[in-house]
Write an enzyme that holds these catalytic residues in place. Structure first.
Site, PDB file in Angstrom:
ATOM      1  N   ALA A  65       6.577  -5.072   1.381  1.00  0.00           N
ATOM      2  CA  ALA A  65       7.977  -4.271   1.953  1.00  0.00           C
ATOM      3  C   ALA A  65       7.298  -4.666   3.363  1.00  0.00           C
ATOM      4  O   ALA A  65       6.549  -5.210   3.815  1.00  0.00           O
ATOM      5  CB  ALA A  65       7.512  -2.936   1.537  1.00  0.00           C
ATOM      6  N   GLY A 108       5.202  -5.568  -2.646  1.00  0.00           N
ATOM      7  CA  GLY A 108       6.768  -5.603  -3.152  1.00  0.00           C
ATOM      8  C   GLY A 108       7.235  -6.865  -3.367  1.00  0.00           C
ATOM      9  O   GLY A 108       7.835  -7.219  -4.367  1.00  0.00           O
ATOM     10  N   GLU A 111       5.641  -7.431  -6.866  1.00  0.00           N
ATOM     11  CA  GLU A 111       6.446  -6.727  -7.781  1.00  0.00           C
ATOM     12  C   GLU A 111       7.944  -7.101  -8.109  1.00  0.00           C
ATOM     13  O   GLU A 111       8.348  -7.060  -9.227  1.00  0.00           O
ATOM     14  CB  GLU A 111       6.549  -5.367  -6.971  1.00  0.00           C
ATOM     15  N   GLU A 131      -1.486  -3.544  -1.022  1.00  0.00           N
ATOM     16  CA  GLU A 131      -1.215  -2.270  -0.532  1.00  0.00           C
ATOM     17  C   GLU A 131      -2.467  -1.274  -0.228  1.00  0.00           C
ATOM     18  O   GLU A 131      -2.501  -0.600   0.650  1.00  0.00           O
ATOM     19  CB  GLU A 131      -0.350  -1.261  -1.197  1.00  0.00           C
TER      20      GLU A 131
END
Ligand code: DAK
Length: 257
Positions: A65, A108, A111, A131
């Site tokens: 992200a 992300g 993911e 993260e």
């Protein structure tokens, strides 16, 4: 679409979505994710498309992200945006999705690849959930999907240290389907998508739905779901075509009906 490129005719019955923020290593900002959600919804409703490939570029599938966009946000800012509707759309897409990954698939990005149904990787691919290094933790399914794919010990190590794993390790952990030289990863993903697209799209979608269900429910319920889909397929013309073609010793021509 500013941050993704969509080719609905990448190959017969196959759509390609390319994440396209190369300078930012395809960092997943809100606009990109919204575009991805809309493209997937449109493609999923297009009867001509039977399989989807999501890719990035050689250097990065997606480095996570967009940290710069998230850095100053409060809990309420995050809540207001409801990013989960995007992730839910990816997860509920009926058509099989292959992630064609080269370079970084982090946070992300990892993911997103794991939310797809299969991963074809180049030999330069790197996966990780870093993260923890920026003071947070995976928020789009990483703790759950990584644990289901790798088991507790390895998932804990990746999530708690943020370390990256290379393509060979990802393959040995069962996270990805295949590794190919970097110049071939999209071609290989396209081959796999084409193989899937040559089957009955009703059968592939119901089979995908049943495999995914195994992650959600106990065995007994999963078996019940599988049986229901198996019986349903006998209402399709593709079932008659597939079985008649076998008996008549010819290739089936599946119409998706
Ligand atoms: N966000 C924003 N910009 C990024 C970025 C990212 N994740 N990753 C890279 N960039 C930018 C860099 O800032 C740099 O921009 P400039 O400085 O040139 O303007 C450019 O991309 C090139 O990156 P580097 O110069 O750093 O390139 P290197 O080869 O040196 O390093 C790297 C590559 C991938 C190791 C490094 O860039 C890096 O560590 N990137 C961050 C990786 C990371 O921490 N990813 C996890 C982010 S957190 C949620 C859904 C999802 C998520 C959360 C919630 N909800 C639904 C609520 C997910 C969270 C995350 O993914």
């Amino acid at each position: 679409m500013e941050f993704i490129l969509v080719k609905k005719d990448h190959a017969p019955h196959i759509a390609l979505i390319q994440l396209n923020r190369p300078k930012e290593l395809n960092a997943l900002n809100l606009q990109l994710m919204g575009e991805l959600r809309d493209a997937l919804k449109e493609i999923d409703e297009d009867d001509d498309i039977r399989a989807i490939i999501i890719t990035g570029n050689e250097r990065a599938f997606a480095a996570g992200a967009d940290i710069k966009q998230m850095a100053g946000k409060t809990t309420i800012d995050m809540w207001k945006v409801d990013q989960f509707s995007t992730w839910d759309q990816i997860n509920k897409t009926r058509k099989p999705i292959i992630a064609a990954v080269s370079g970084f698939a982090l946070g992300g990005g990892c993911e997103l690849a794991m939310t797809c149904d299969m991963i074809v990787a180049s030999e330069t691919a790197q996966f990780g959930q870093p993260e923890i290094k920026i003071g947070v933790m995976p928020g789009a399914g990483g703790t759950q999907r990584l644990t289901k794919a790798l088991g507790k010990a390895k998932a804990m190590e990746l999530v708690l240290t943020g370390k990256f794993i290379d393509a060979d390790t990802a393959l040995s952990y069962g996270l990805i389907n295949k590794i190919v030289p970097v110049e071939l990863y999209l071609e290989e993903a396209t081959k796999l998508a084409s193989e899937i697209a040559s089957m009955s799209p009703i059968a592939t979608q119901m089979a995908k739905e049943a495999v995914k269900r195994s992650f959600e429910v106990p065995l007994e319920e999963g078996l019940h779901f599988e049986r229901k889909n198996f019986y349903m397929l006998f209402s399709s013309e593709d079932q008659k075509e597939g079985m008649n073609a076998f008996v008549e010793k010819r290739k089936p021509d599946f119409k998706g009906s």
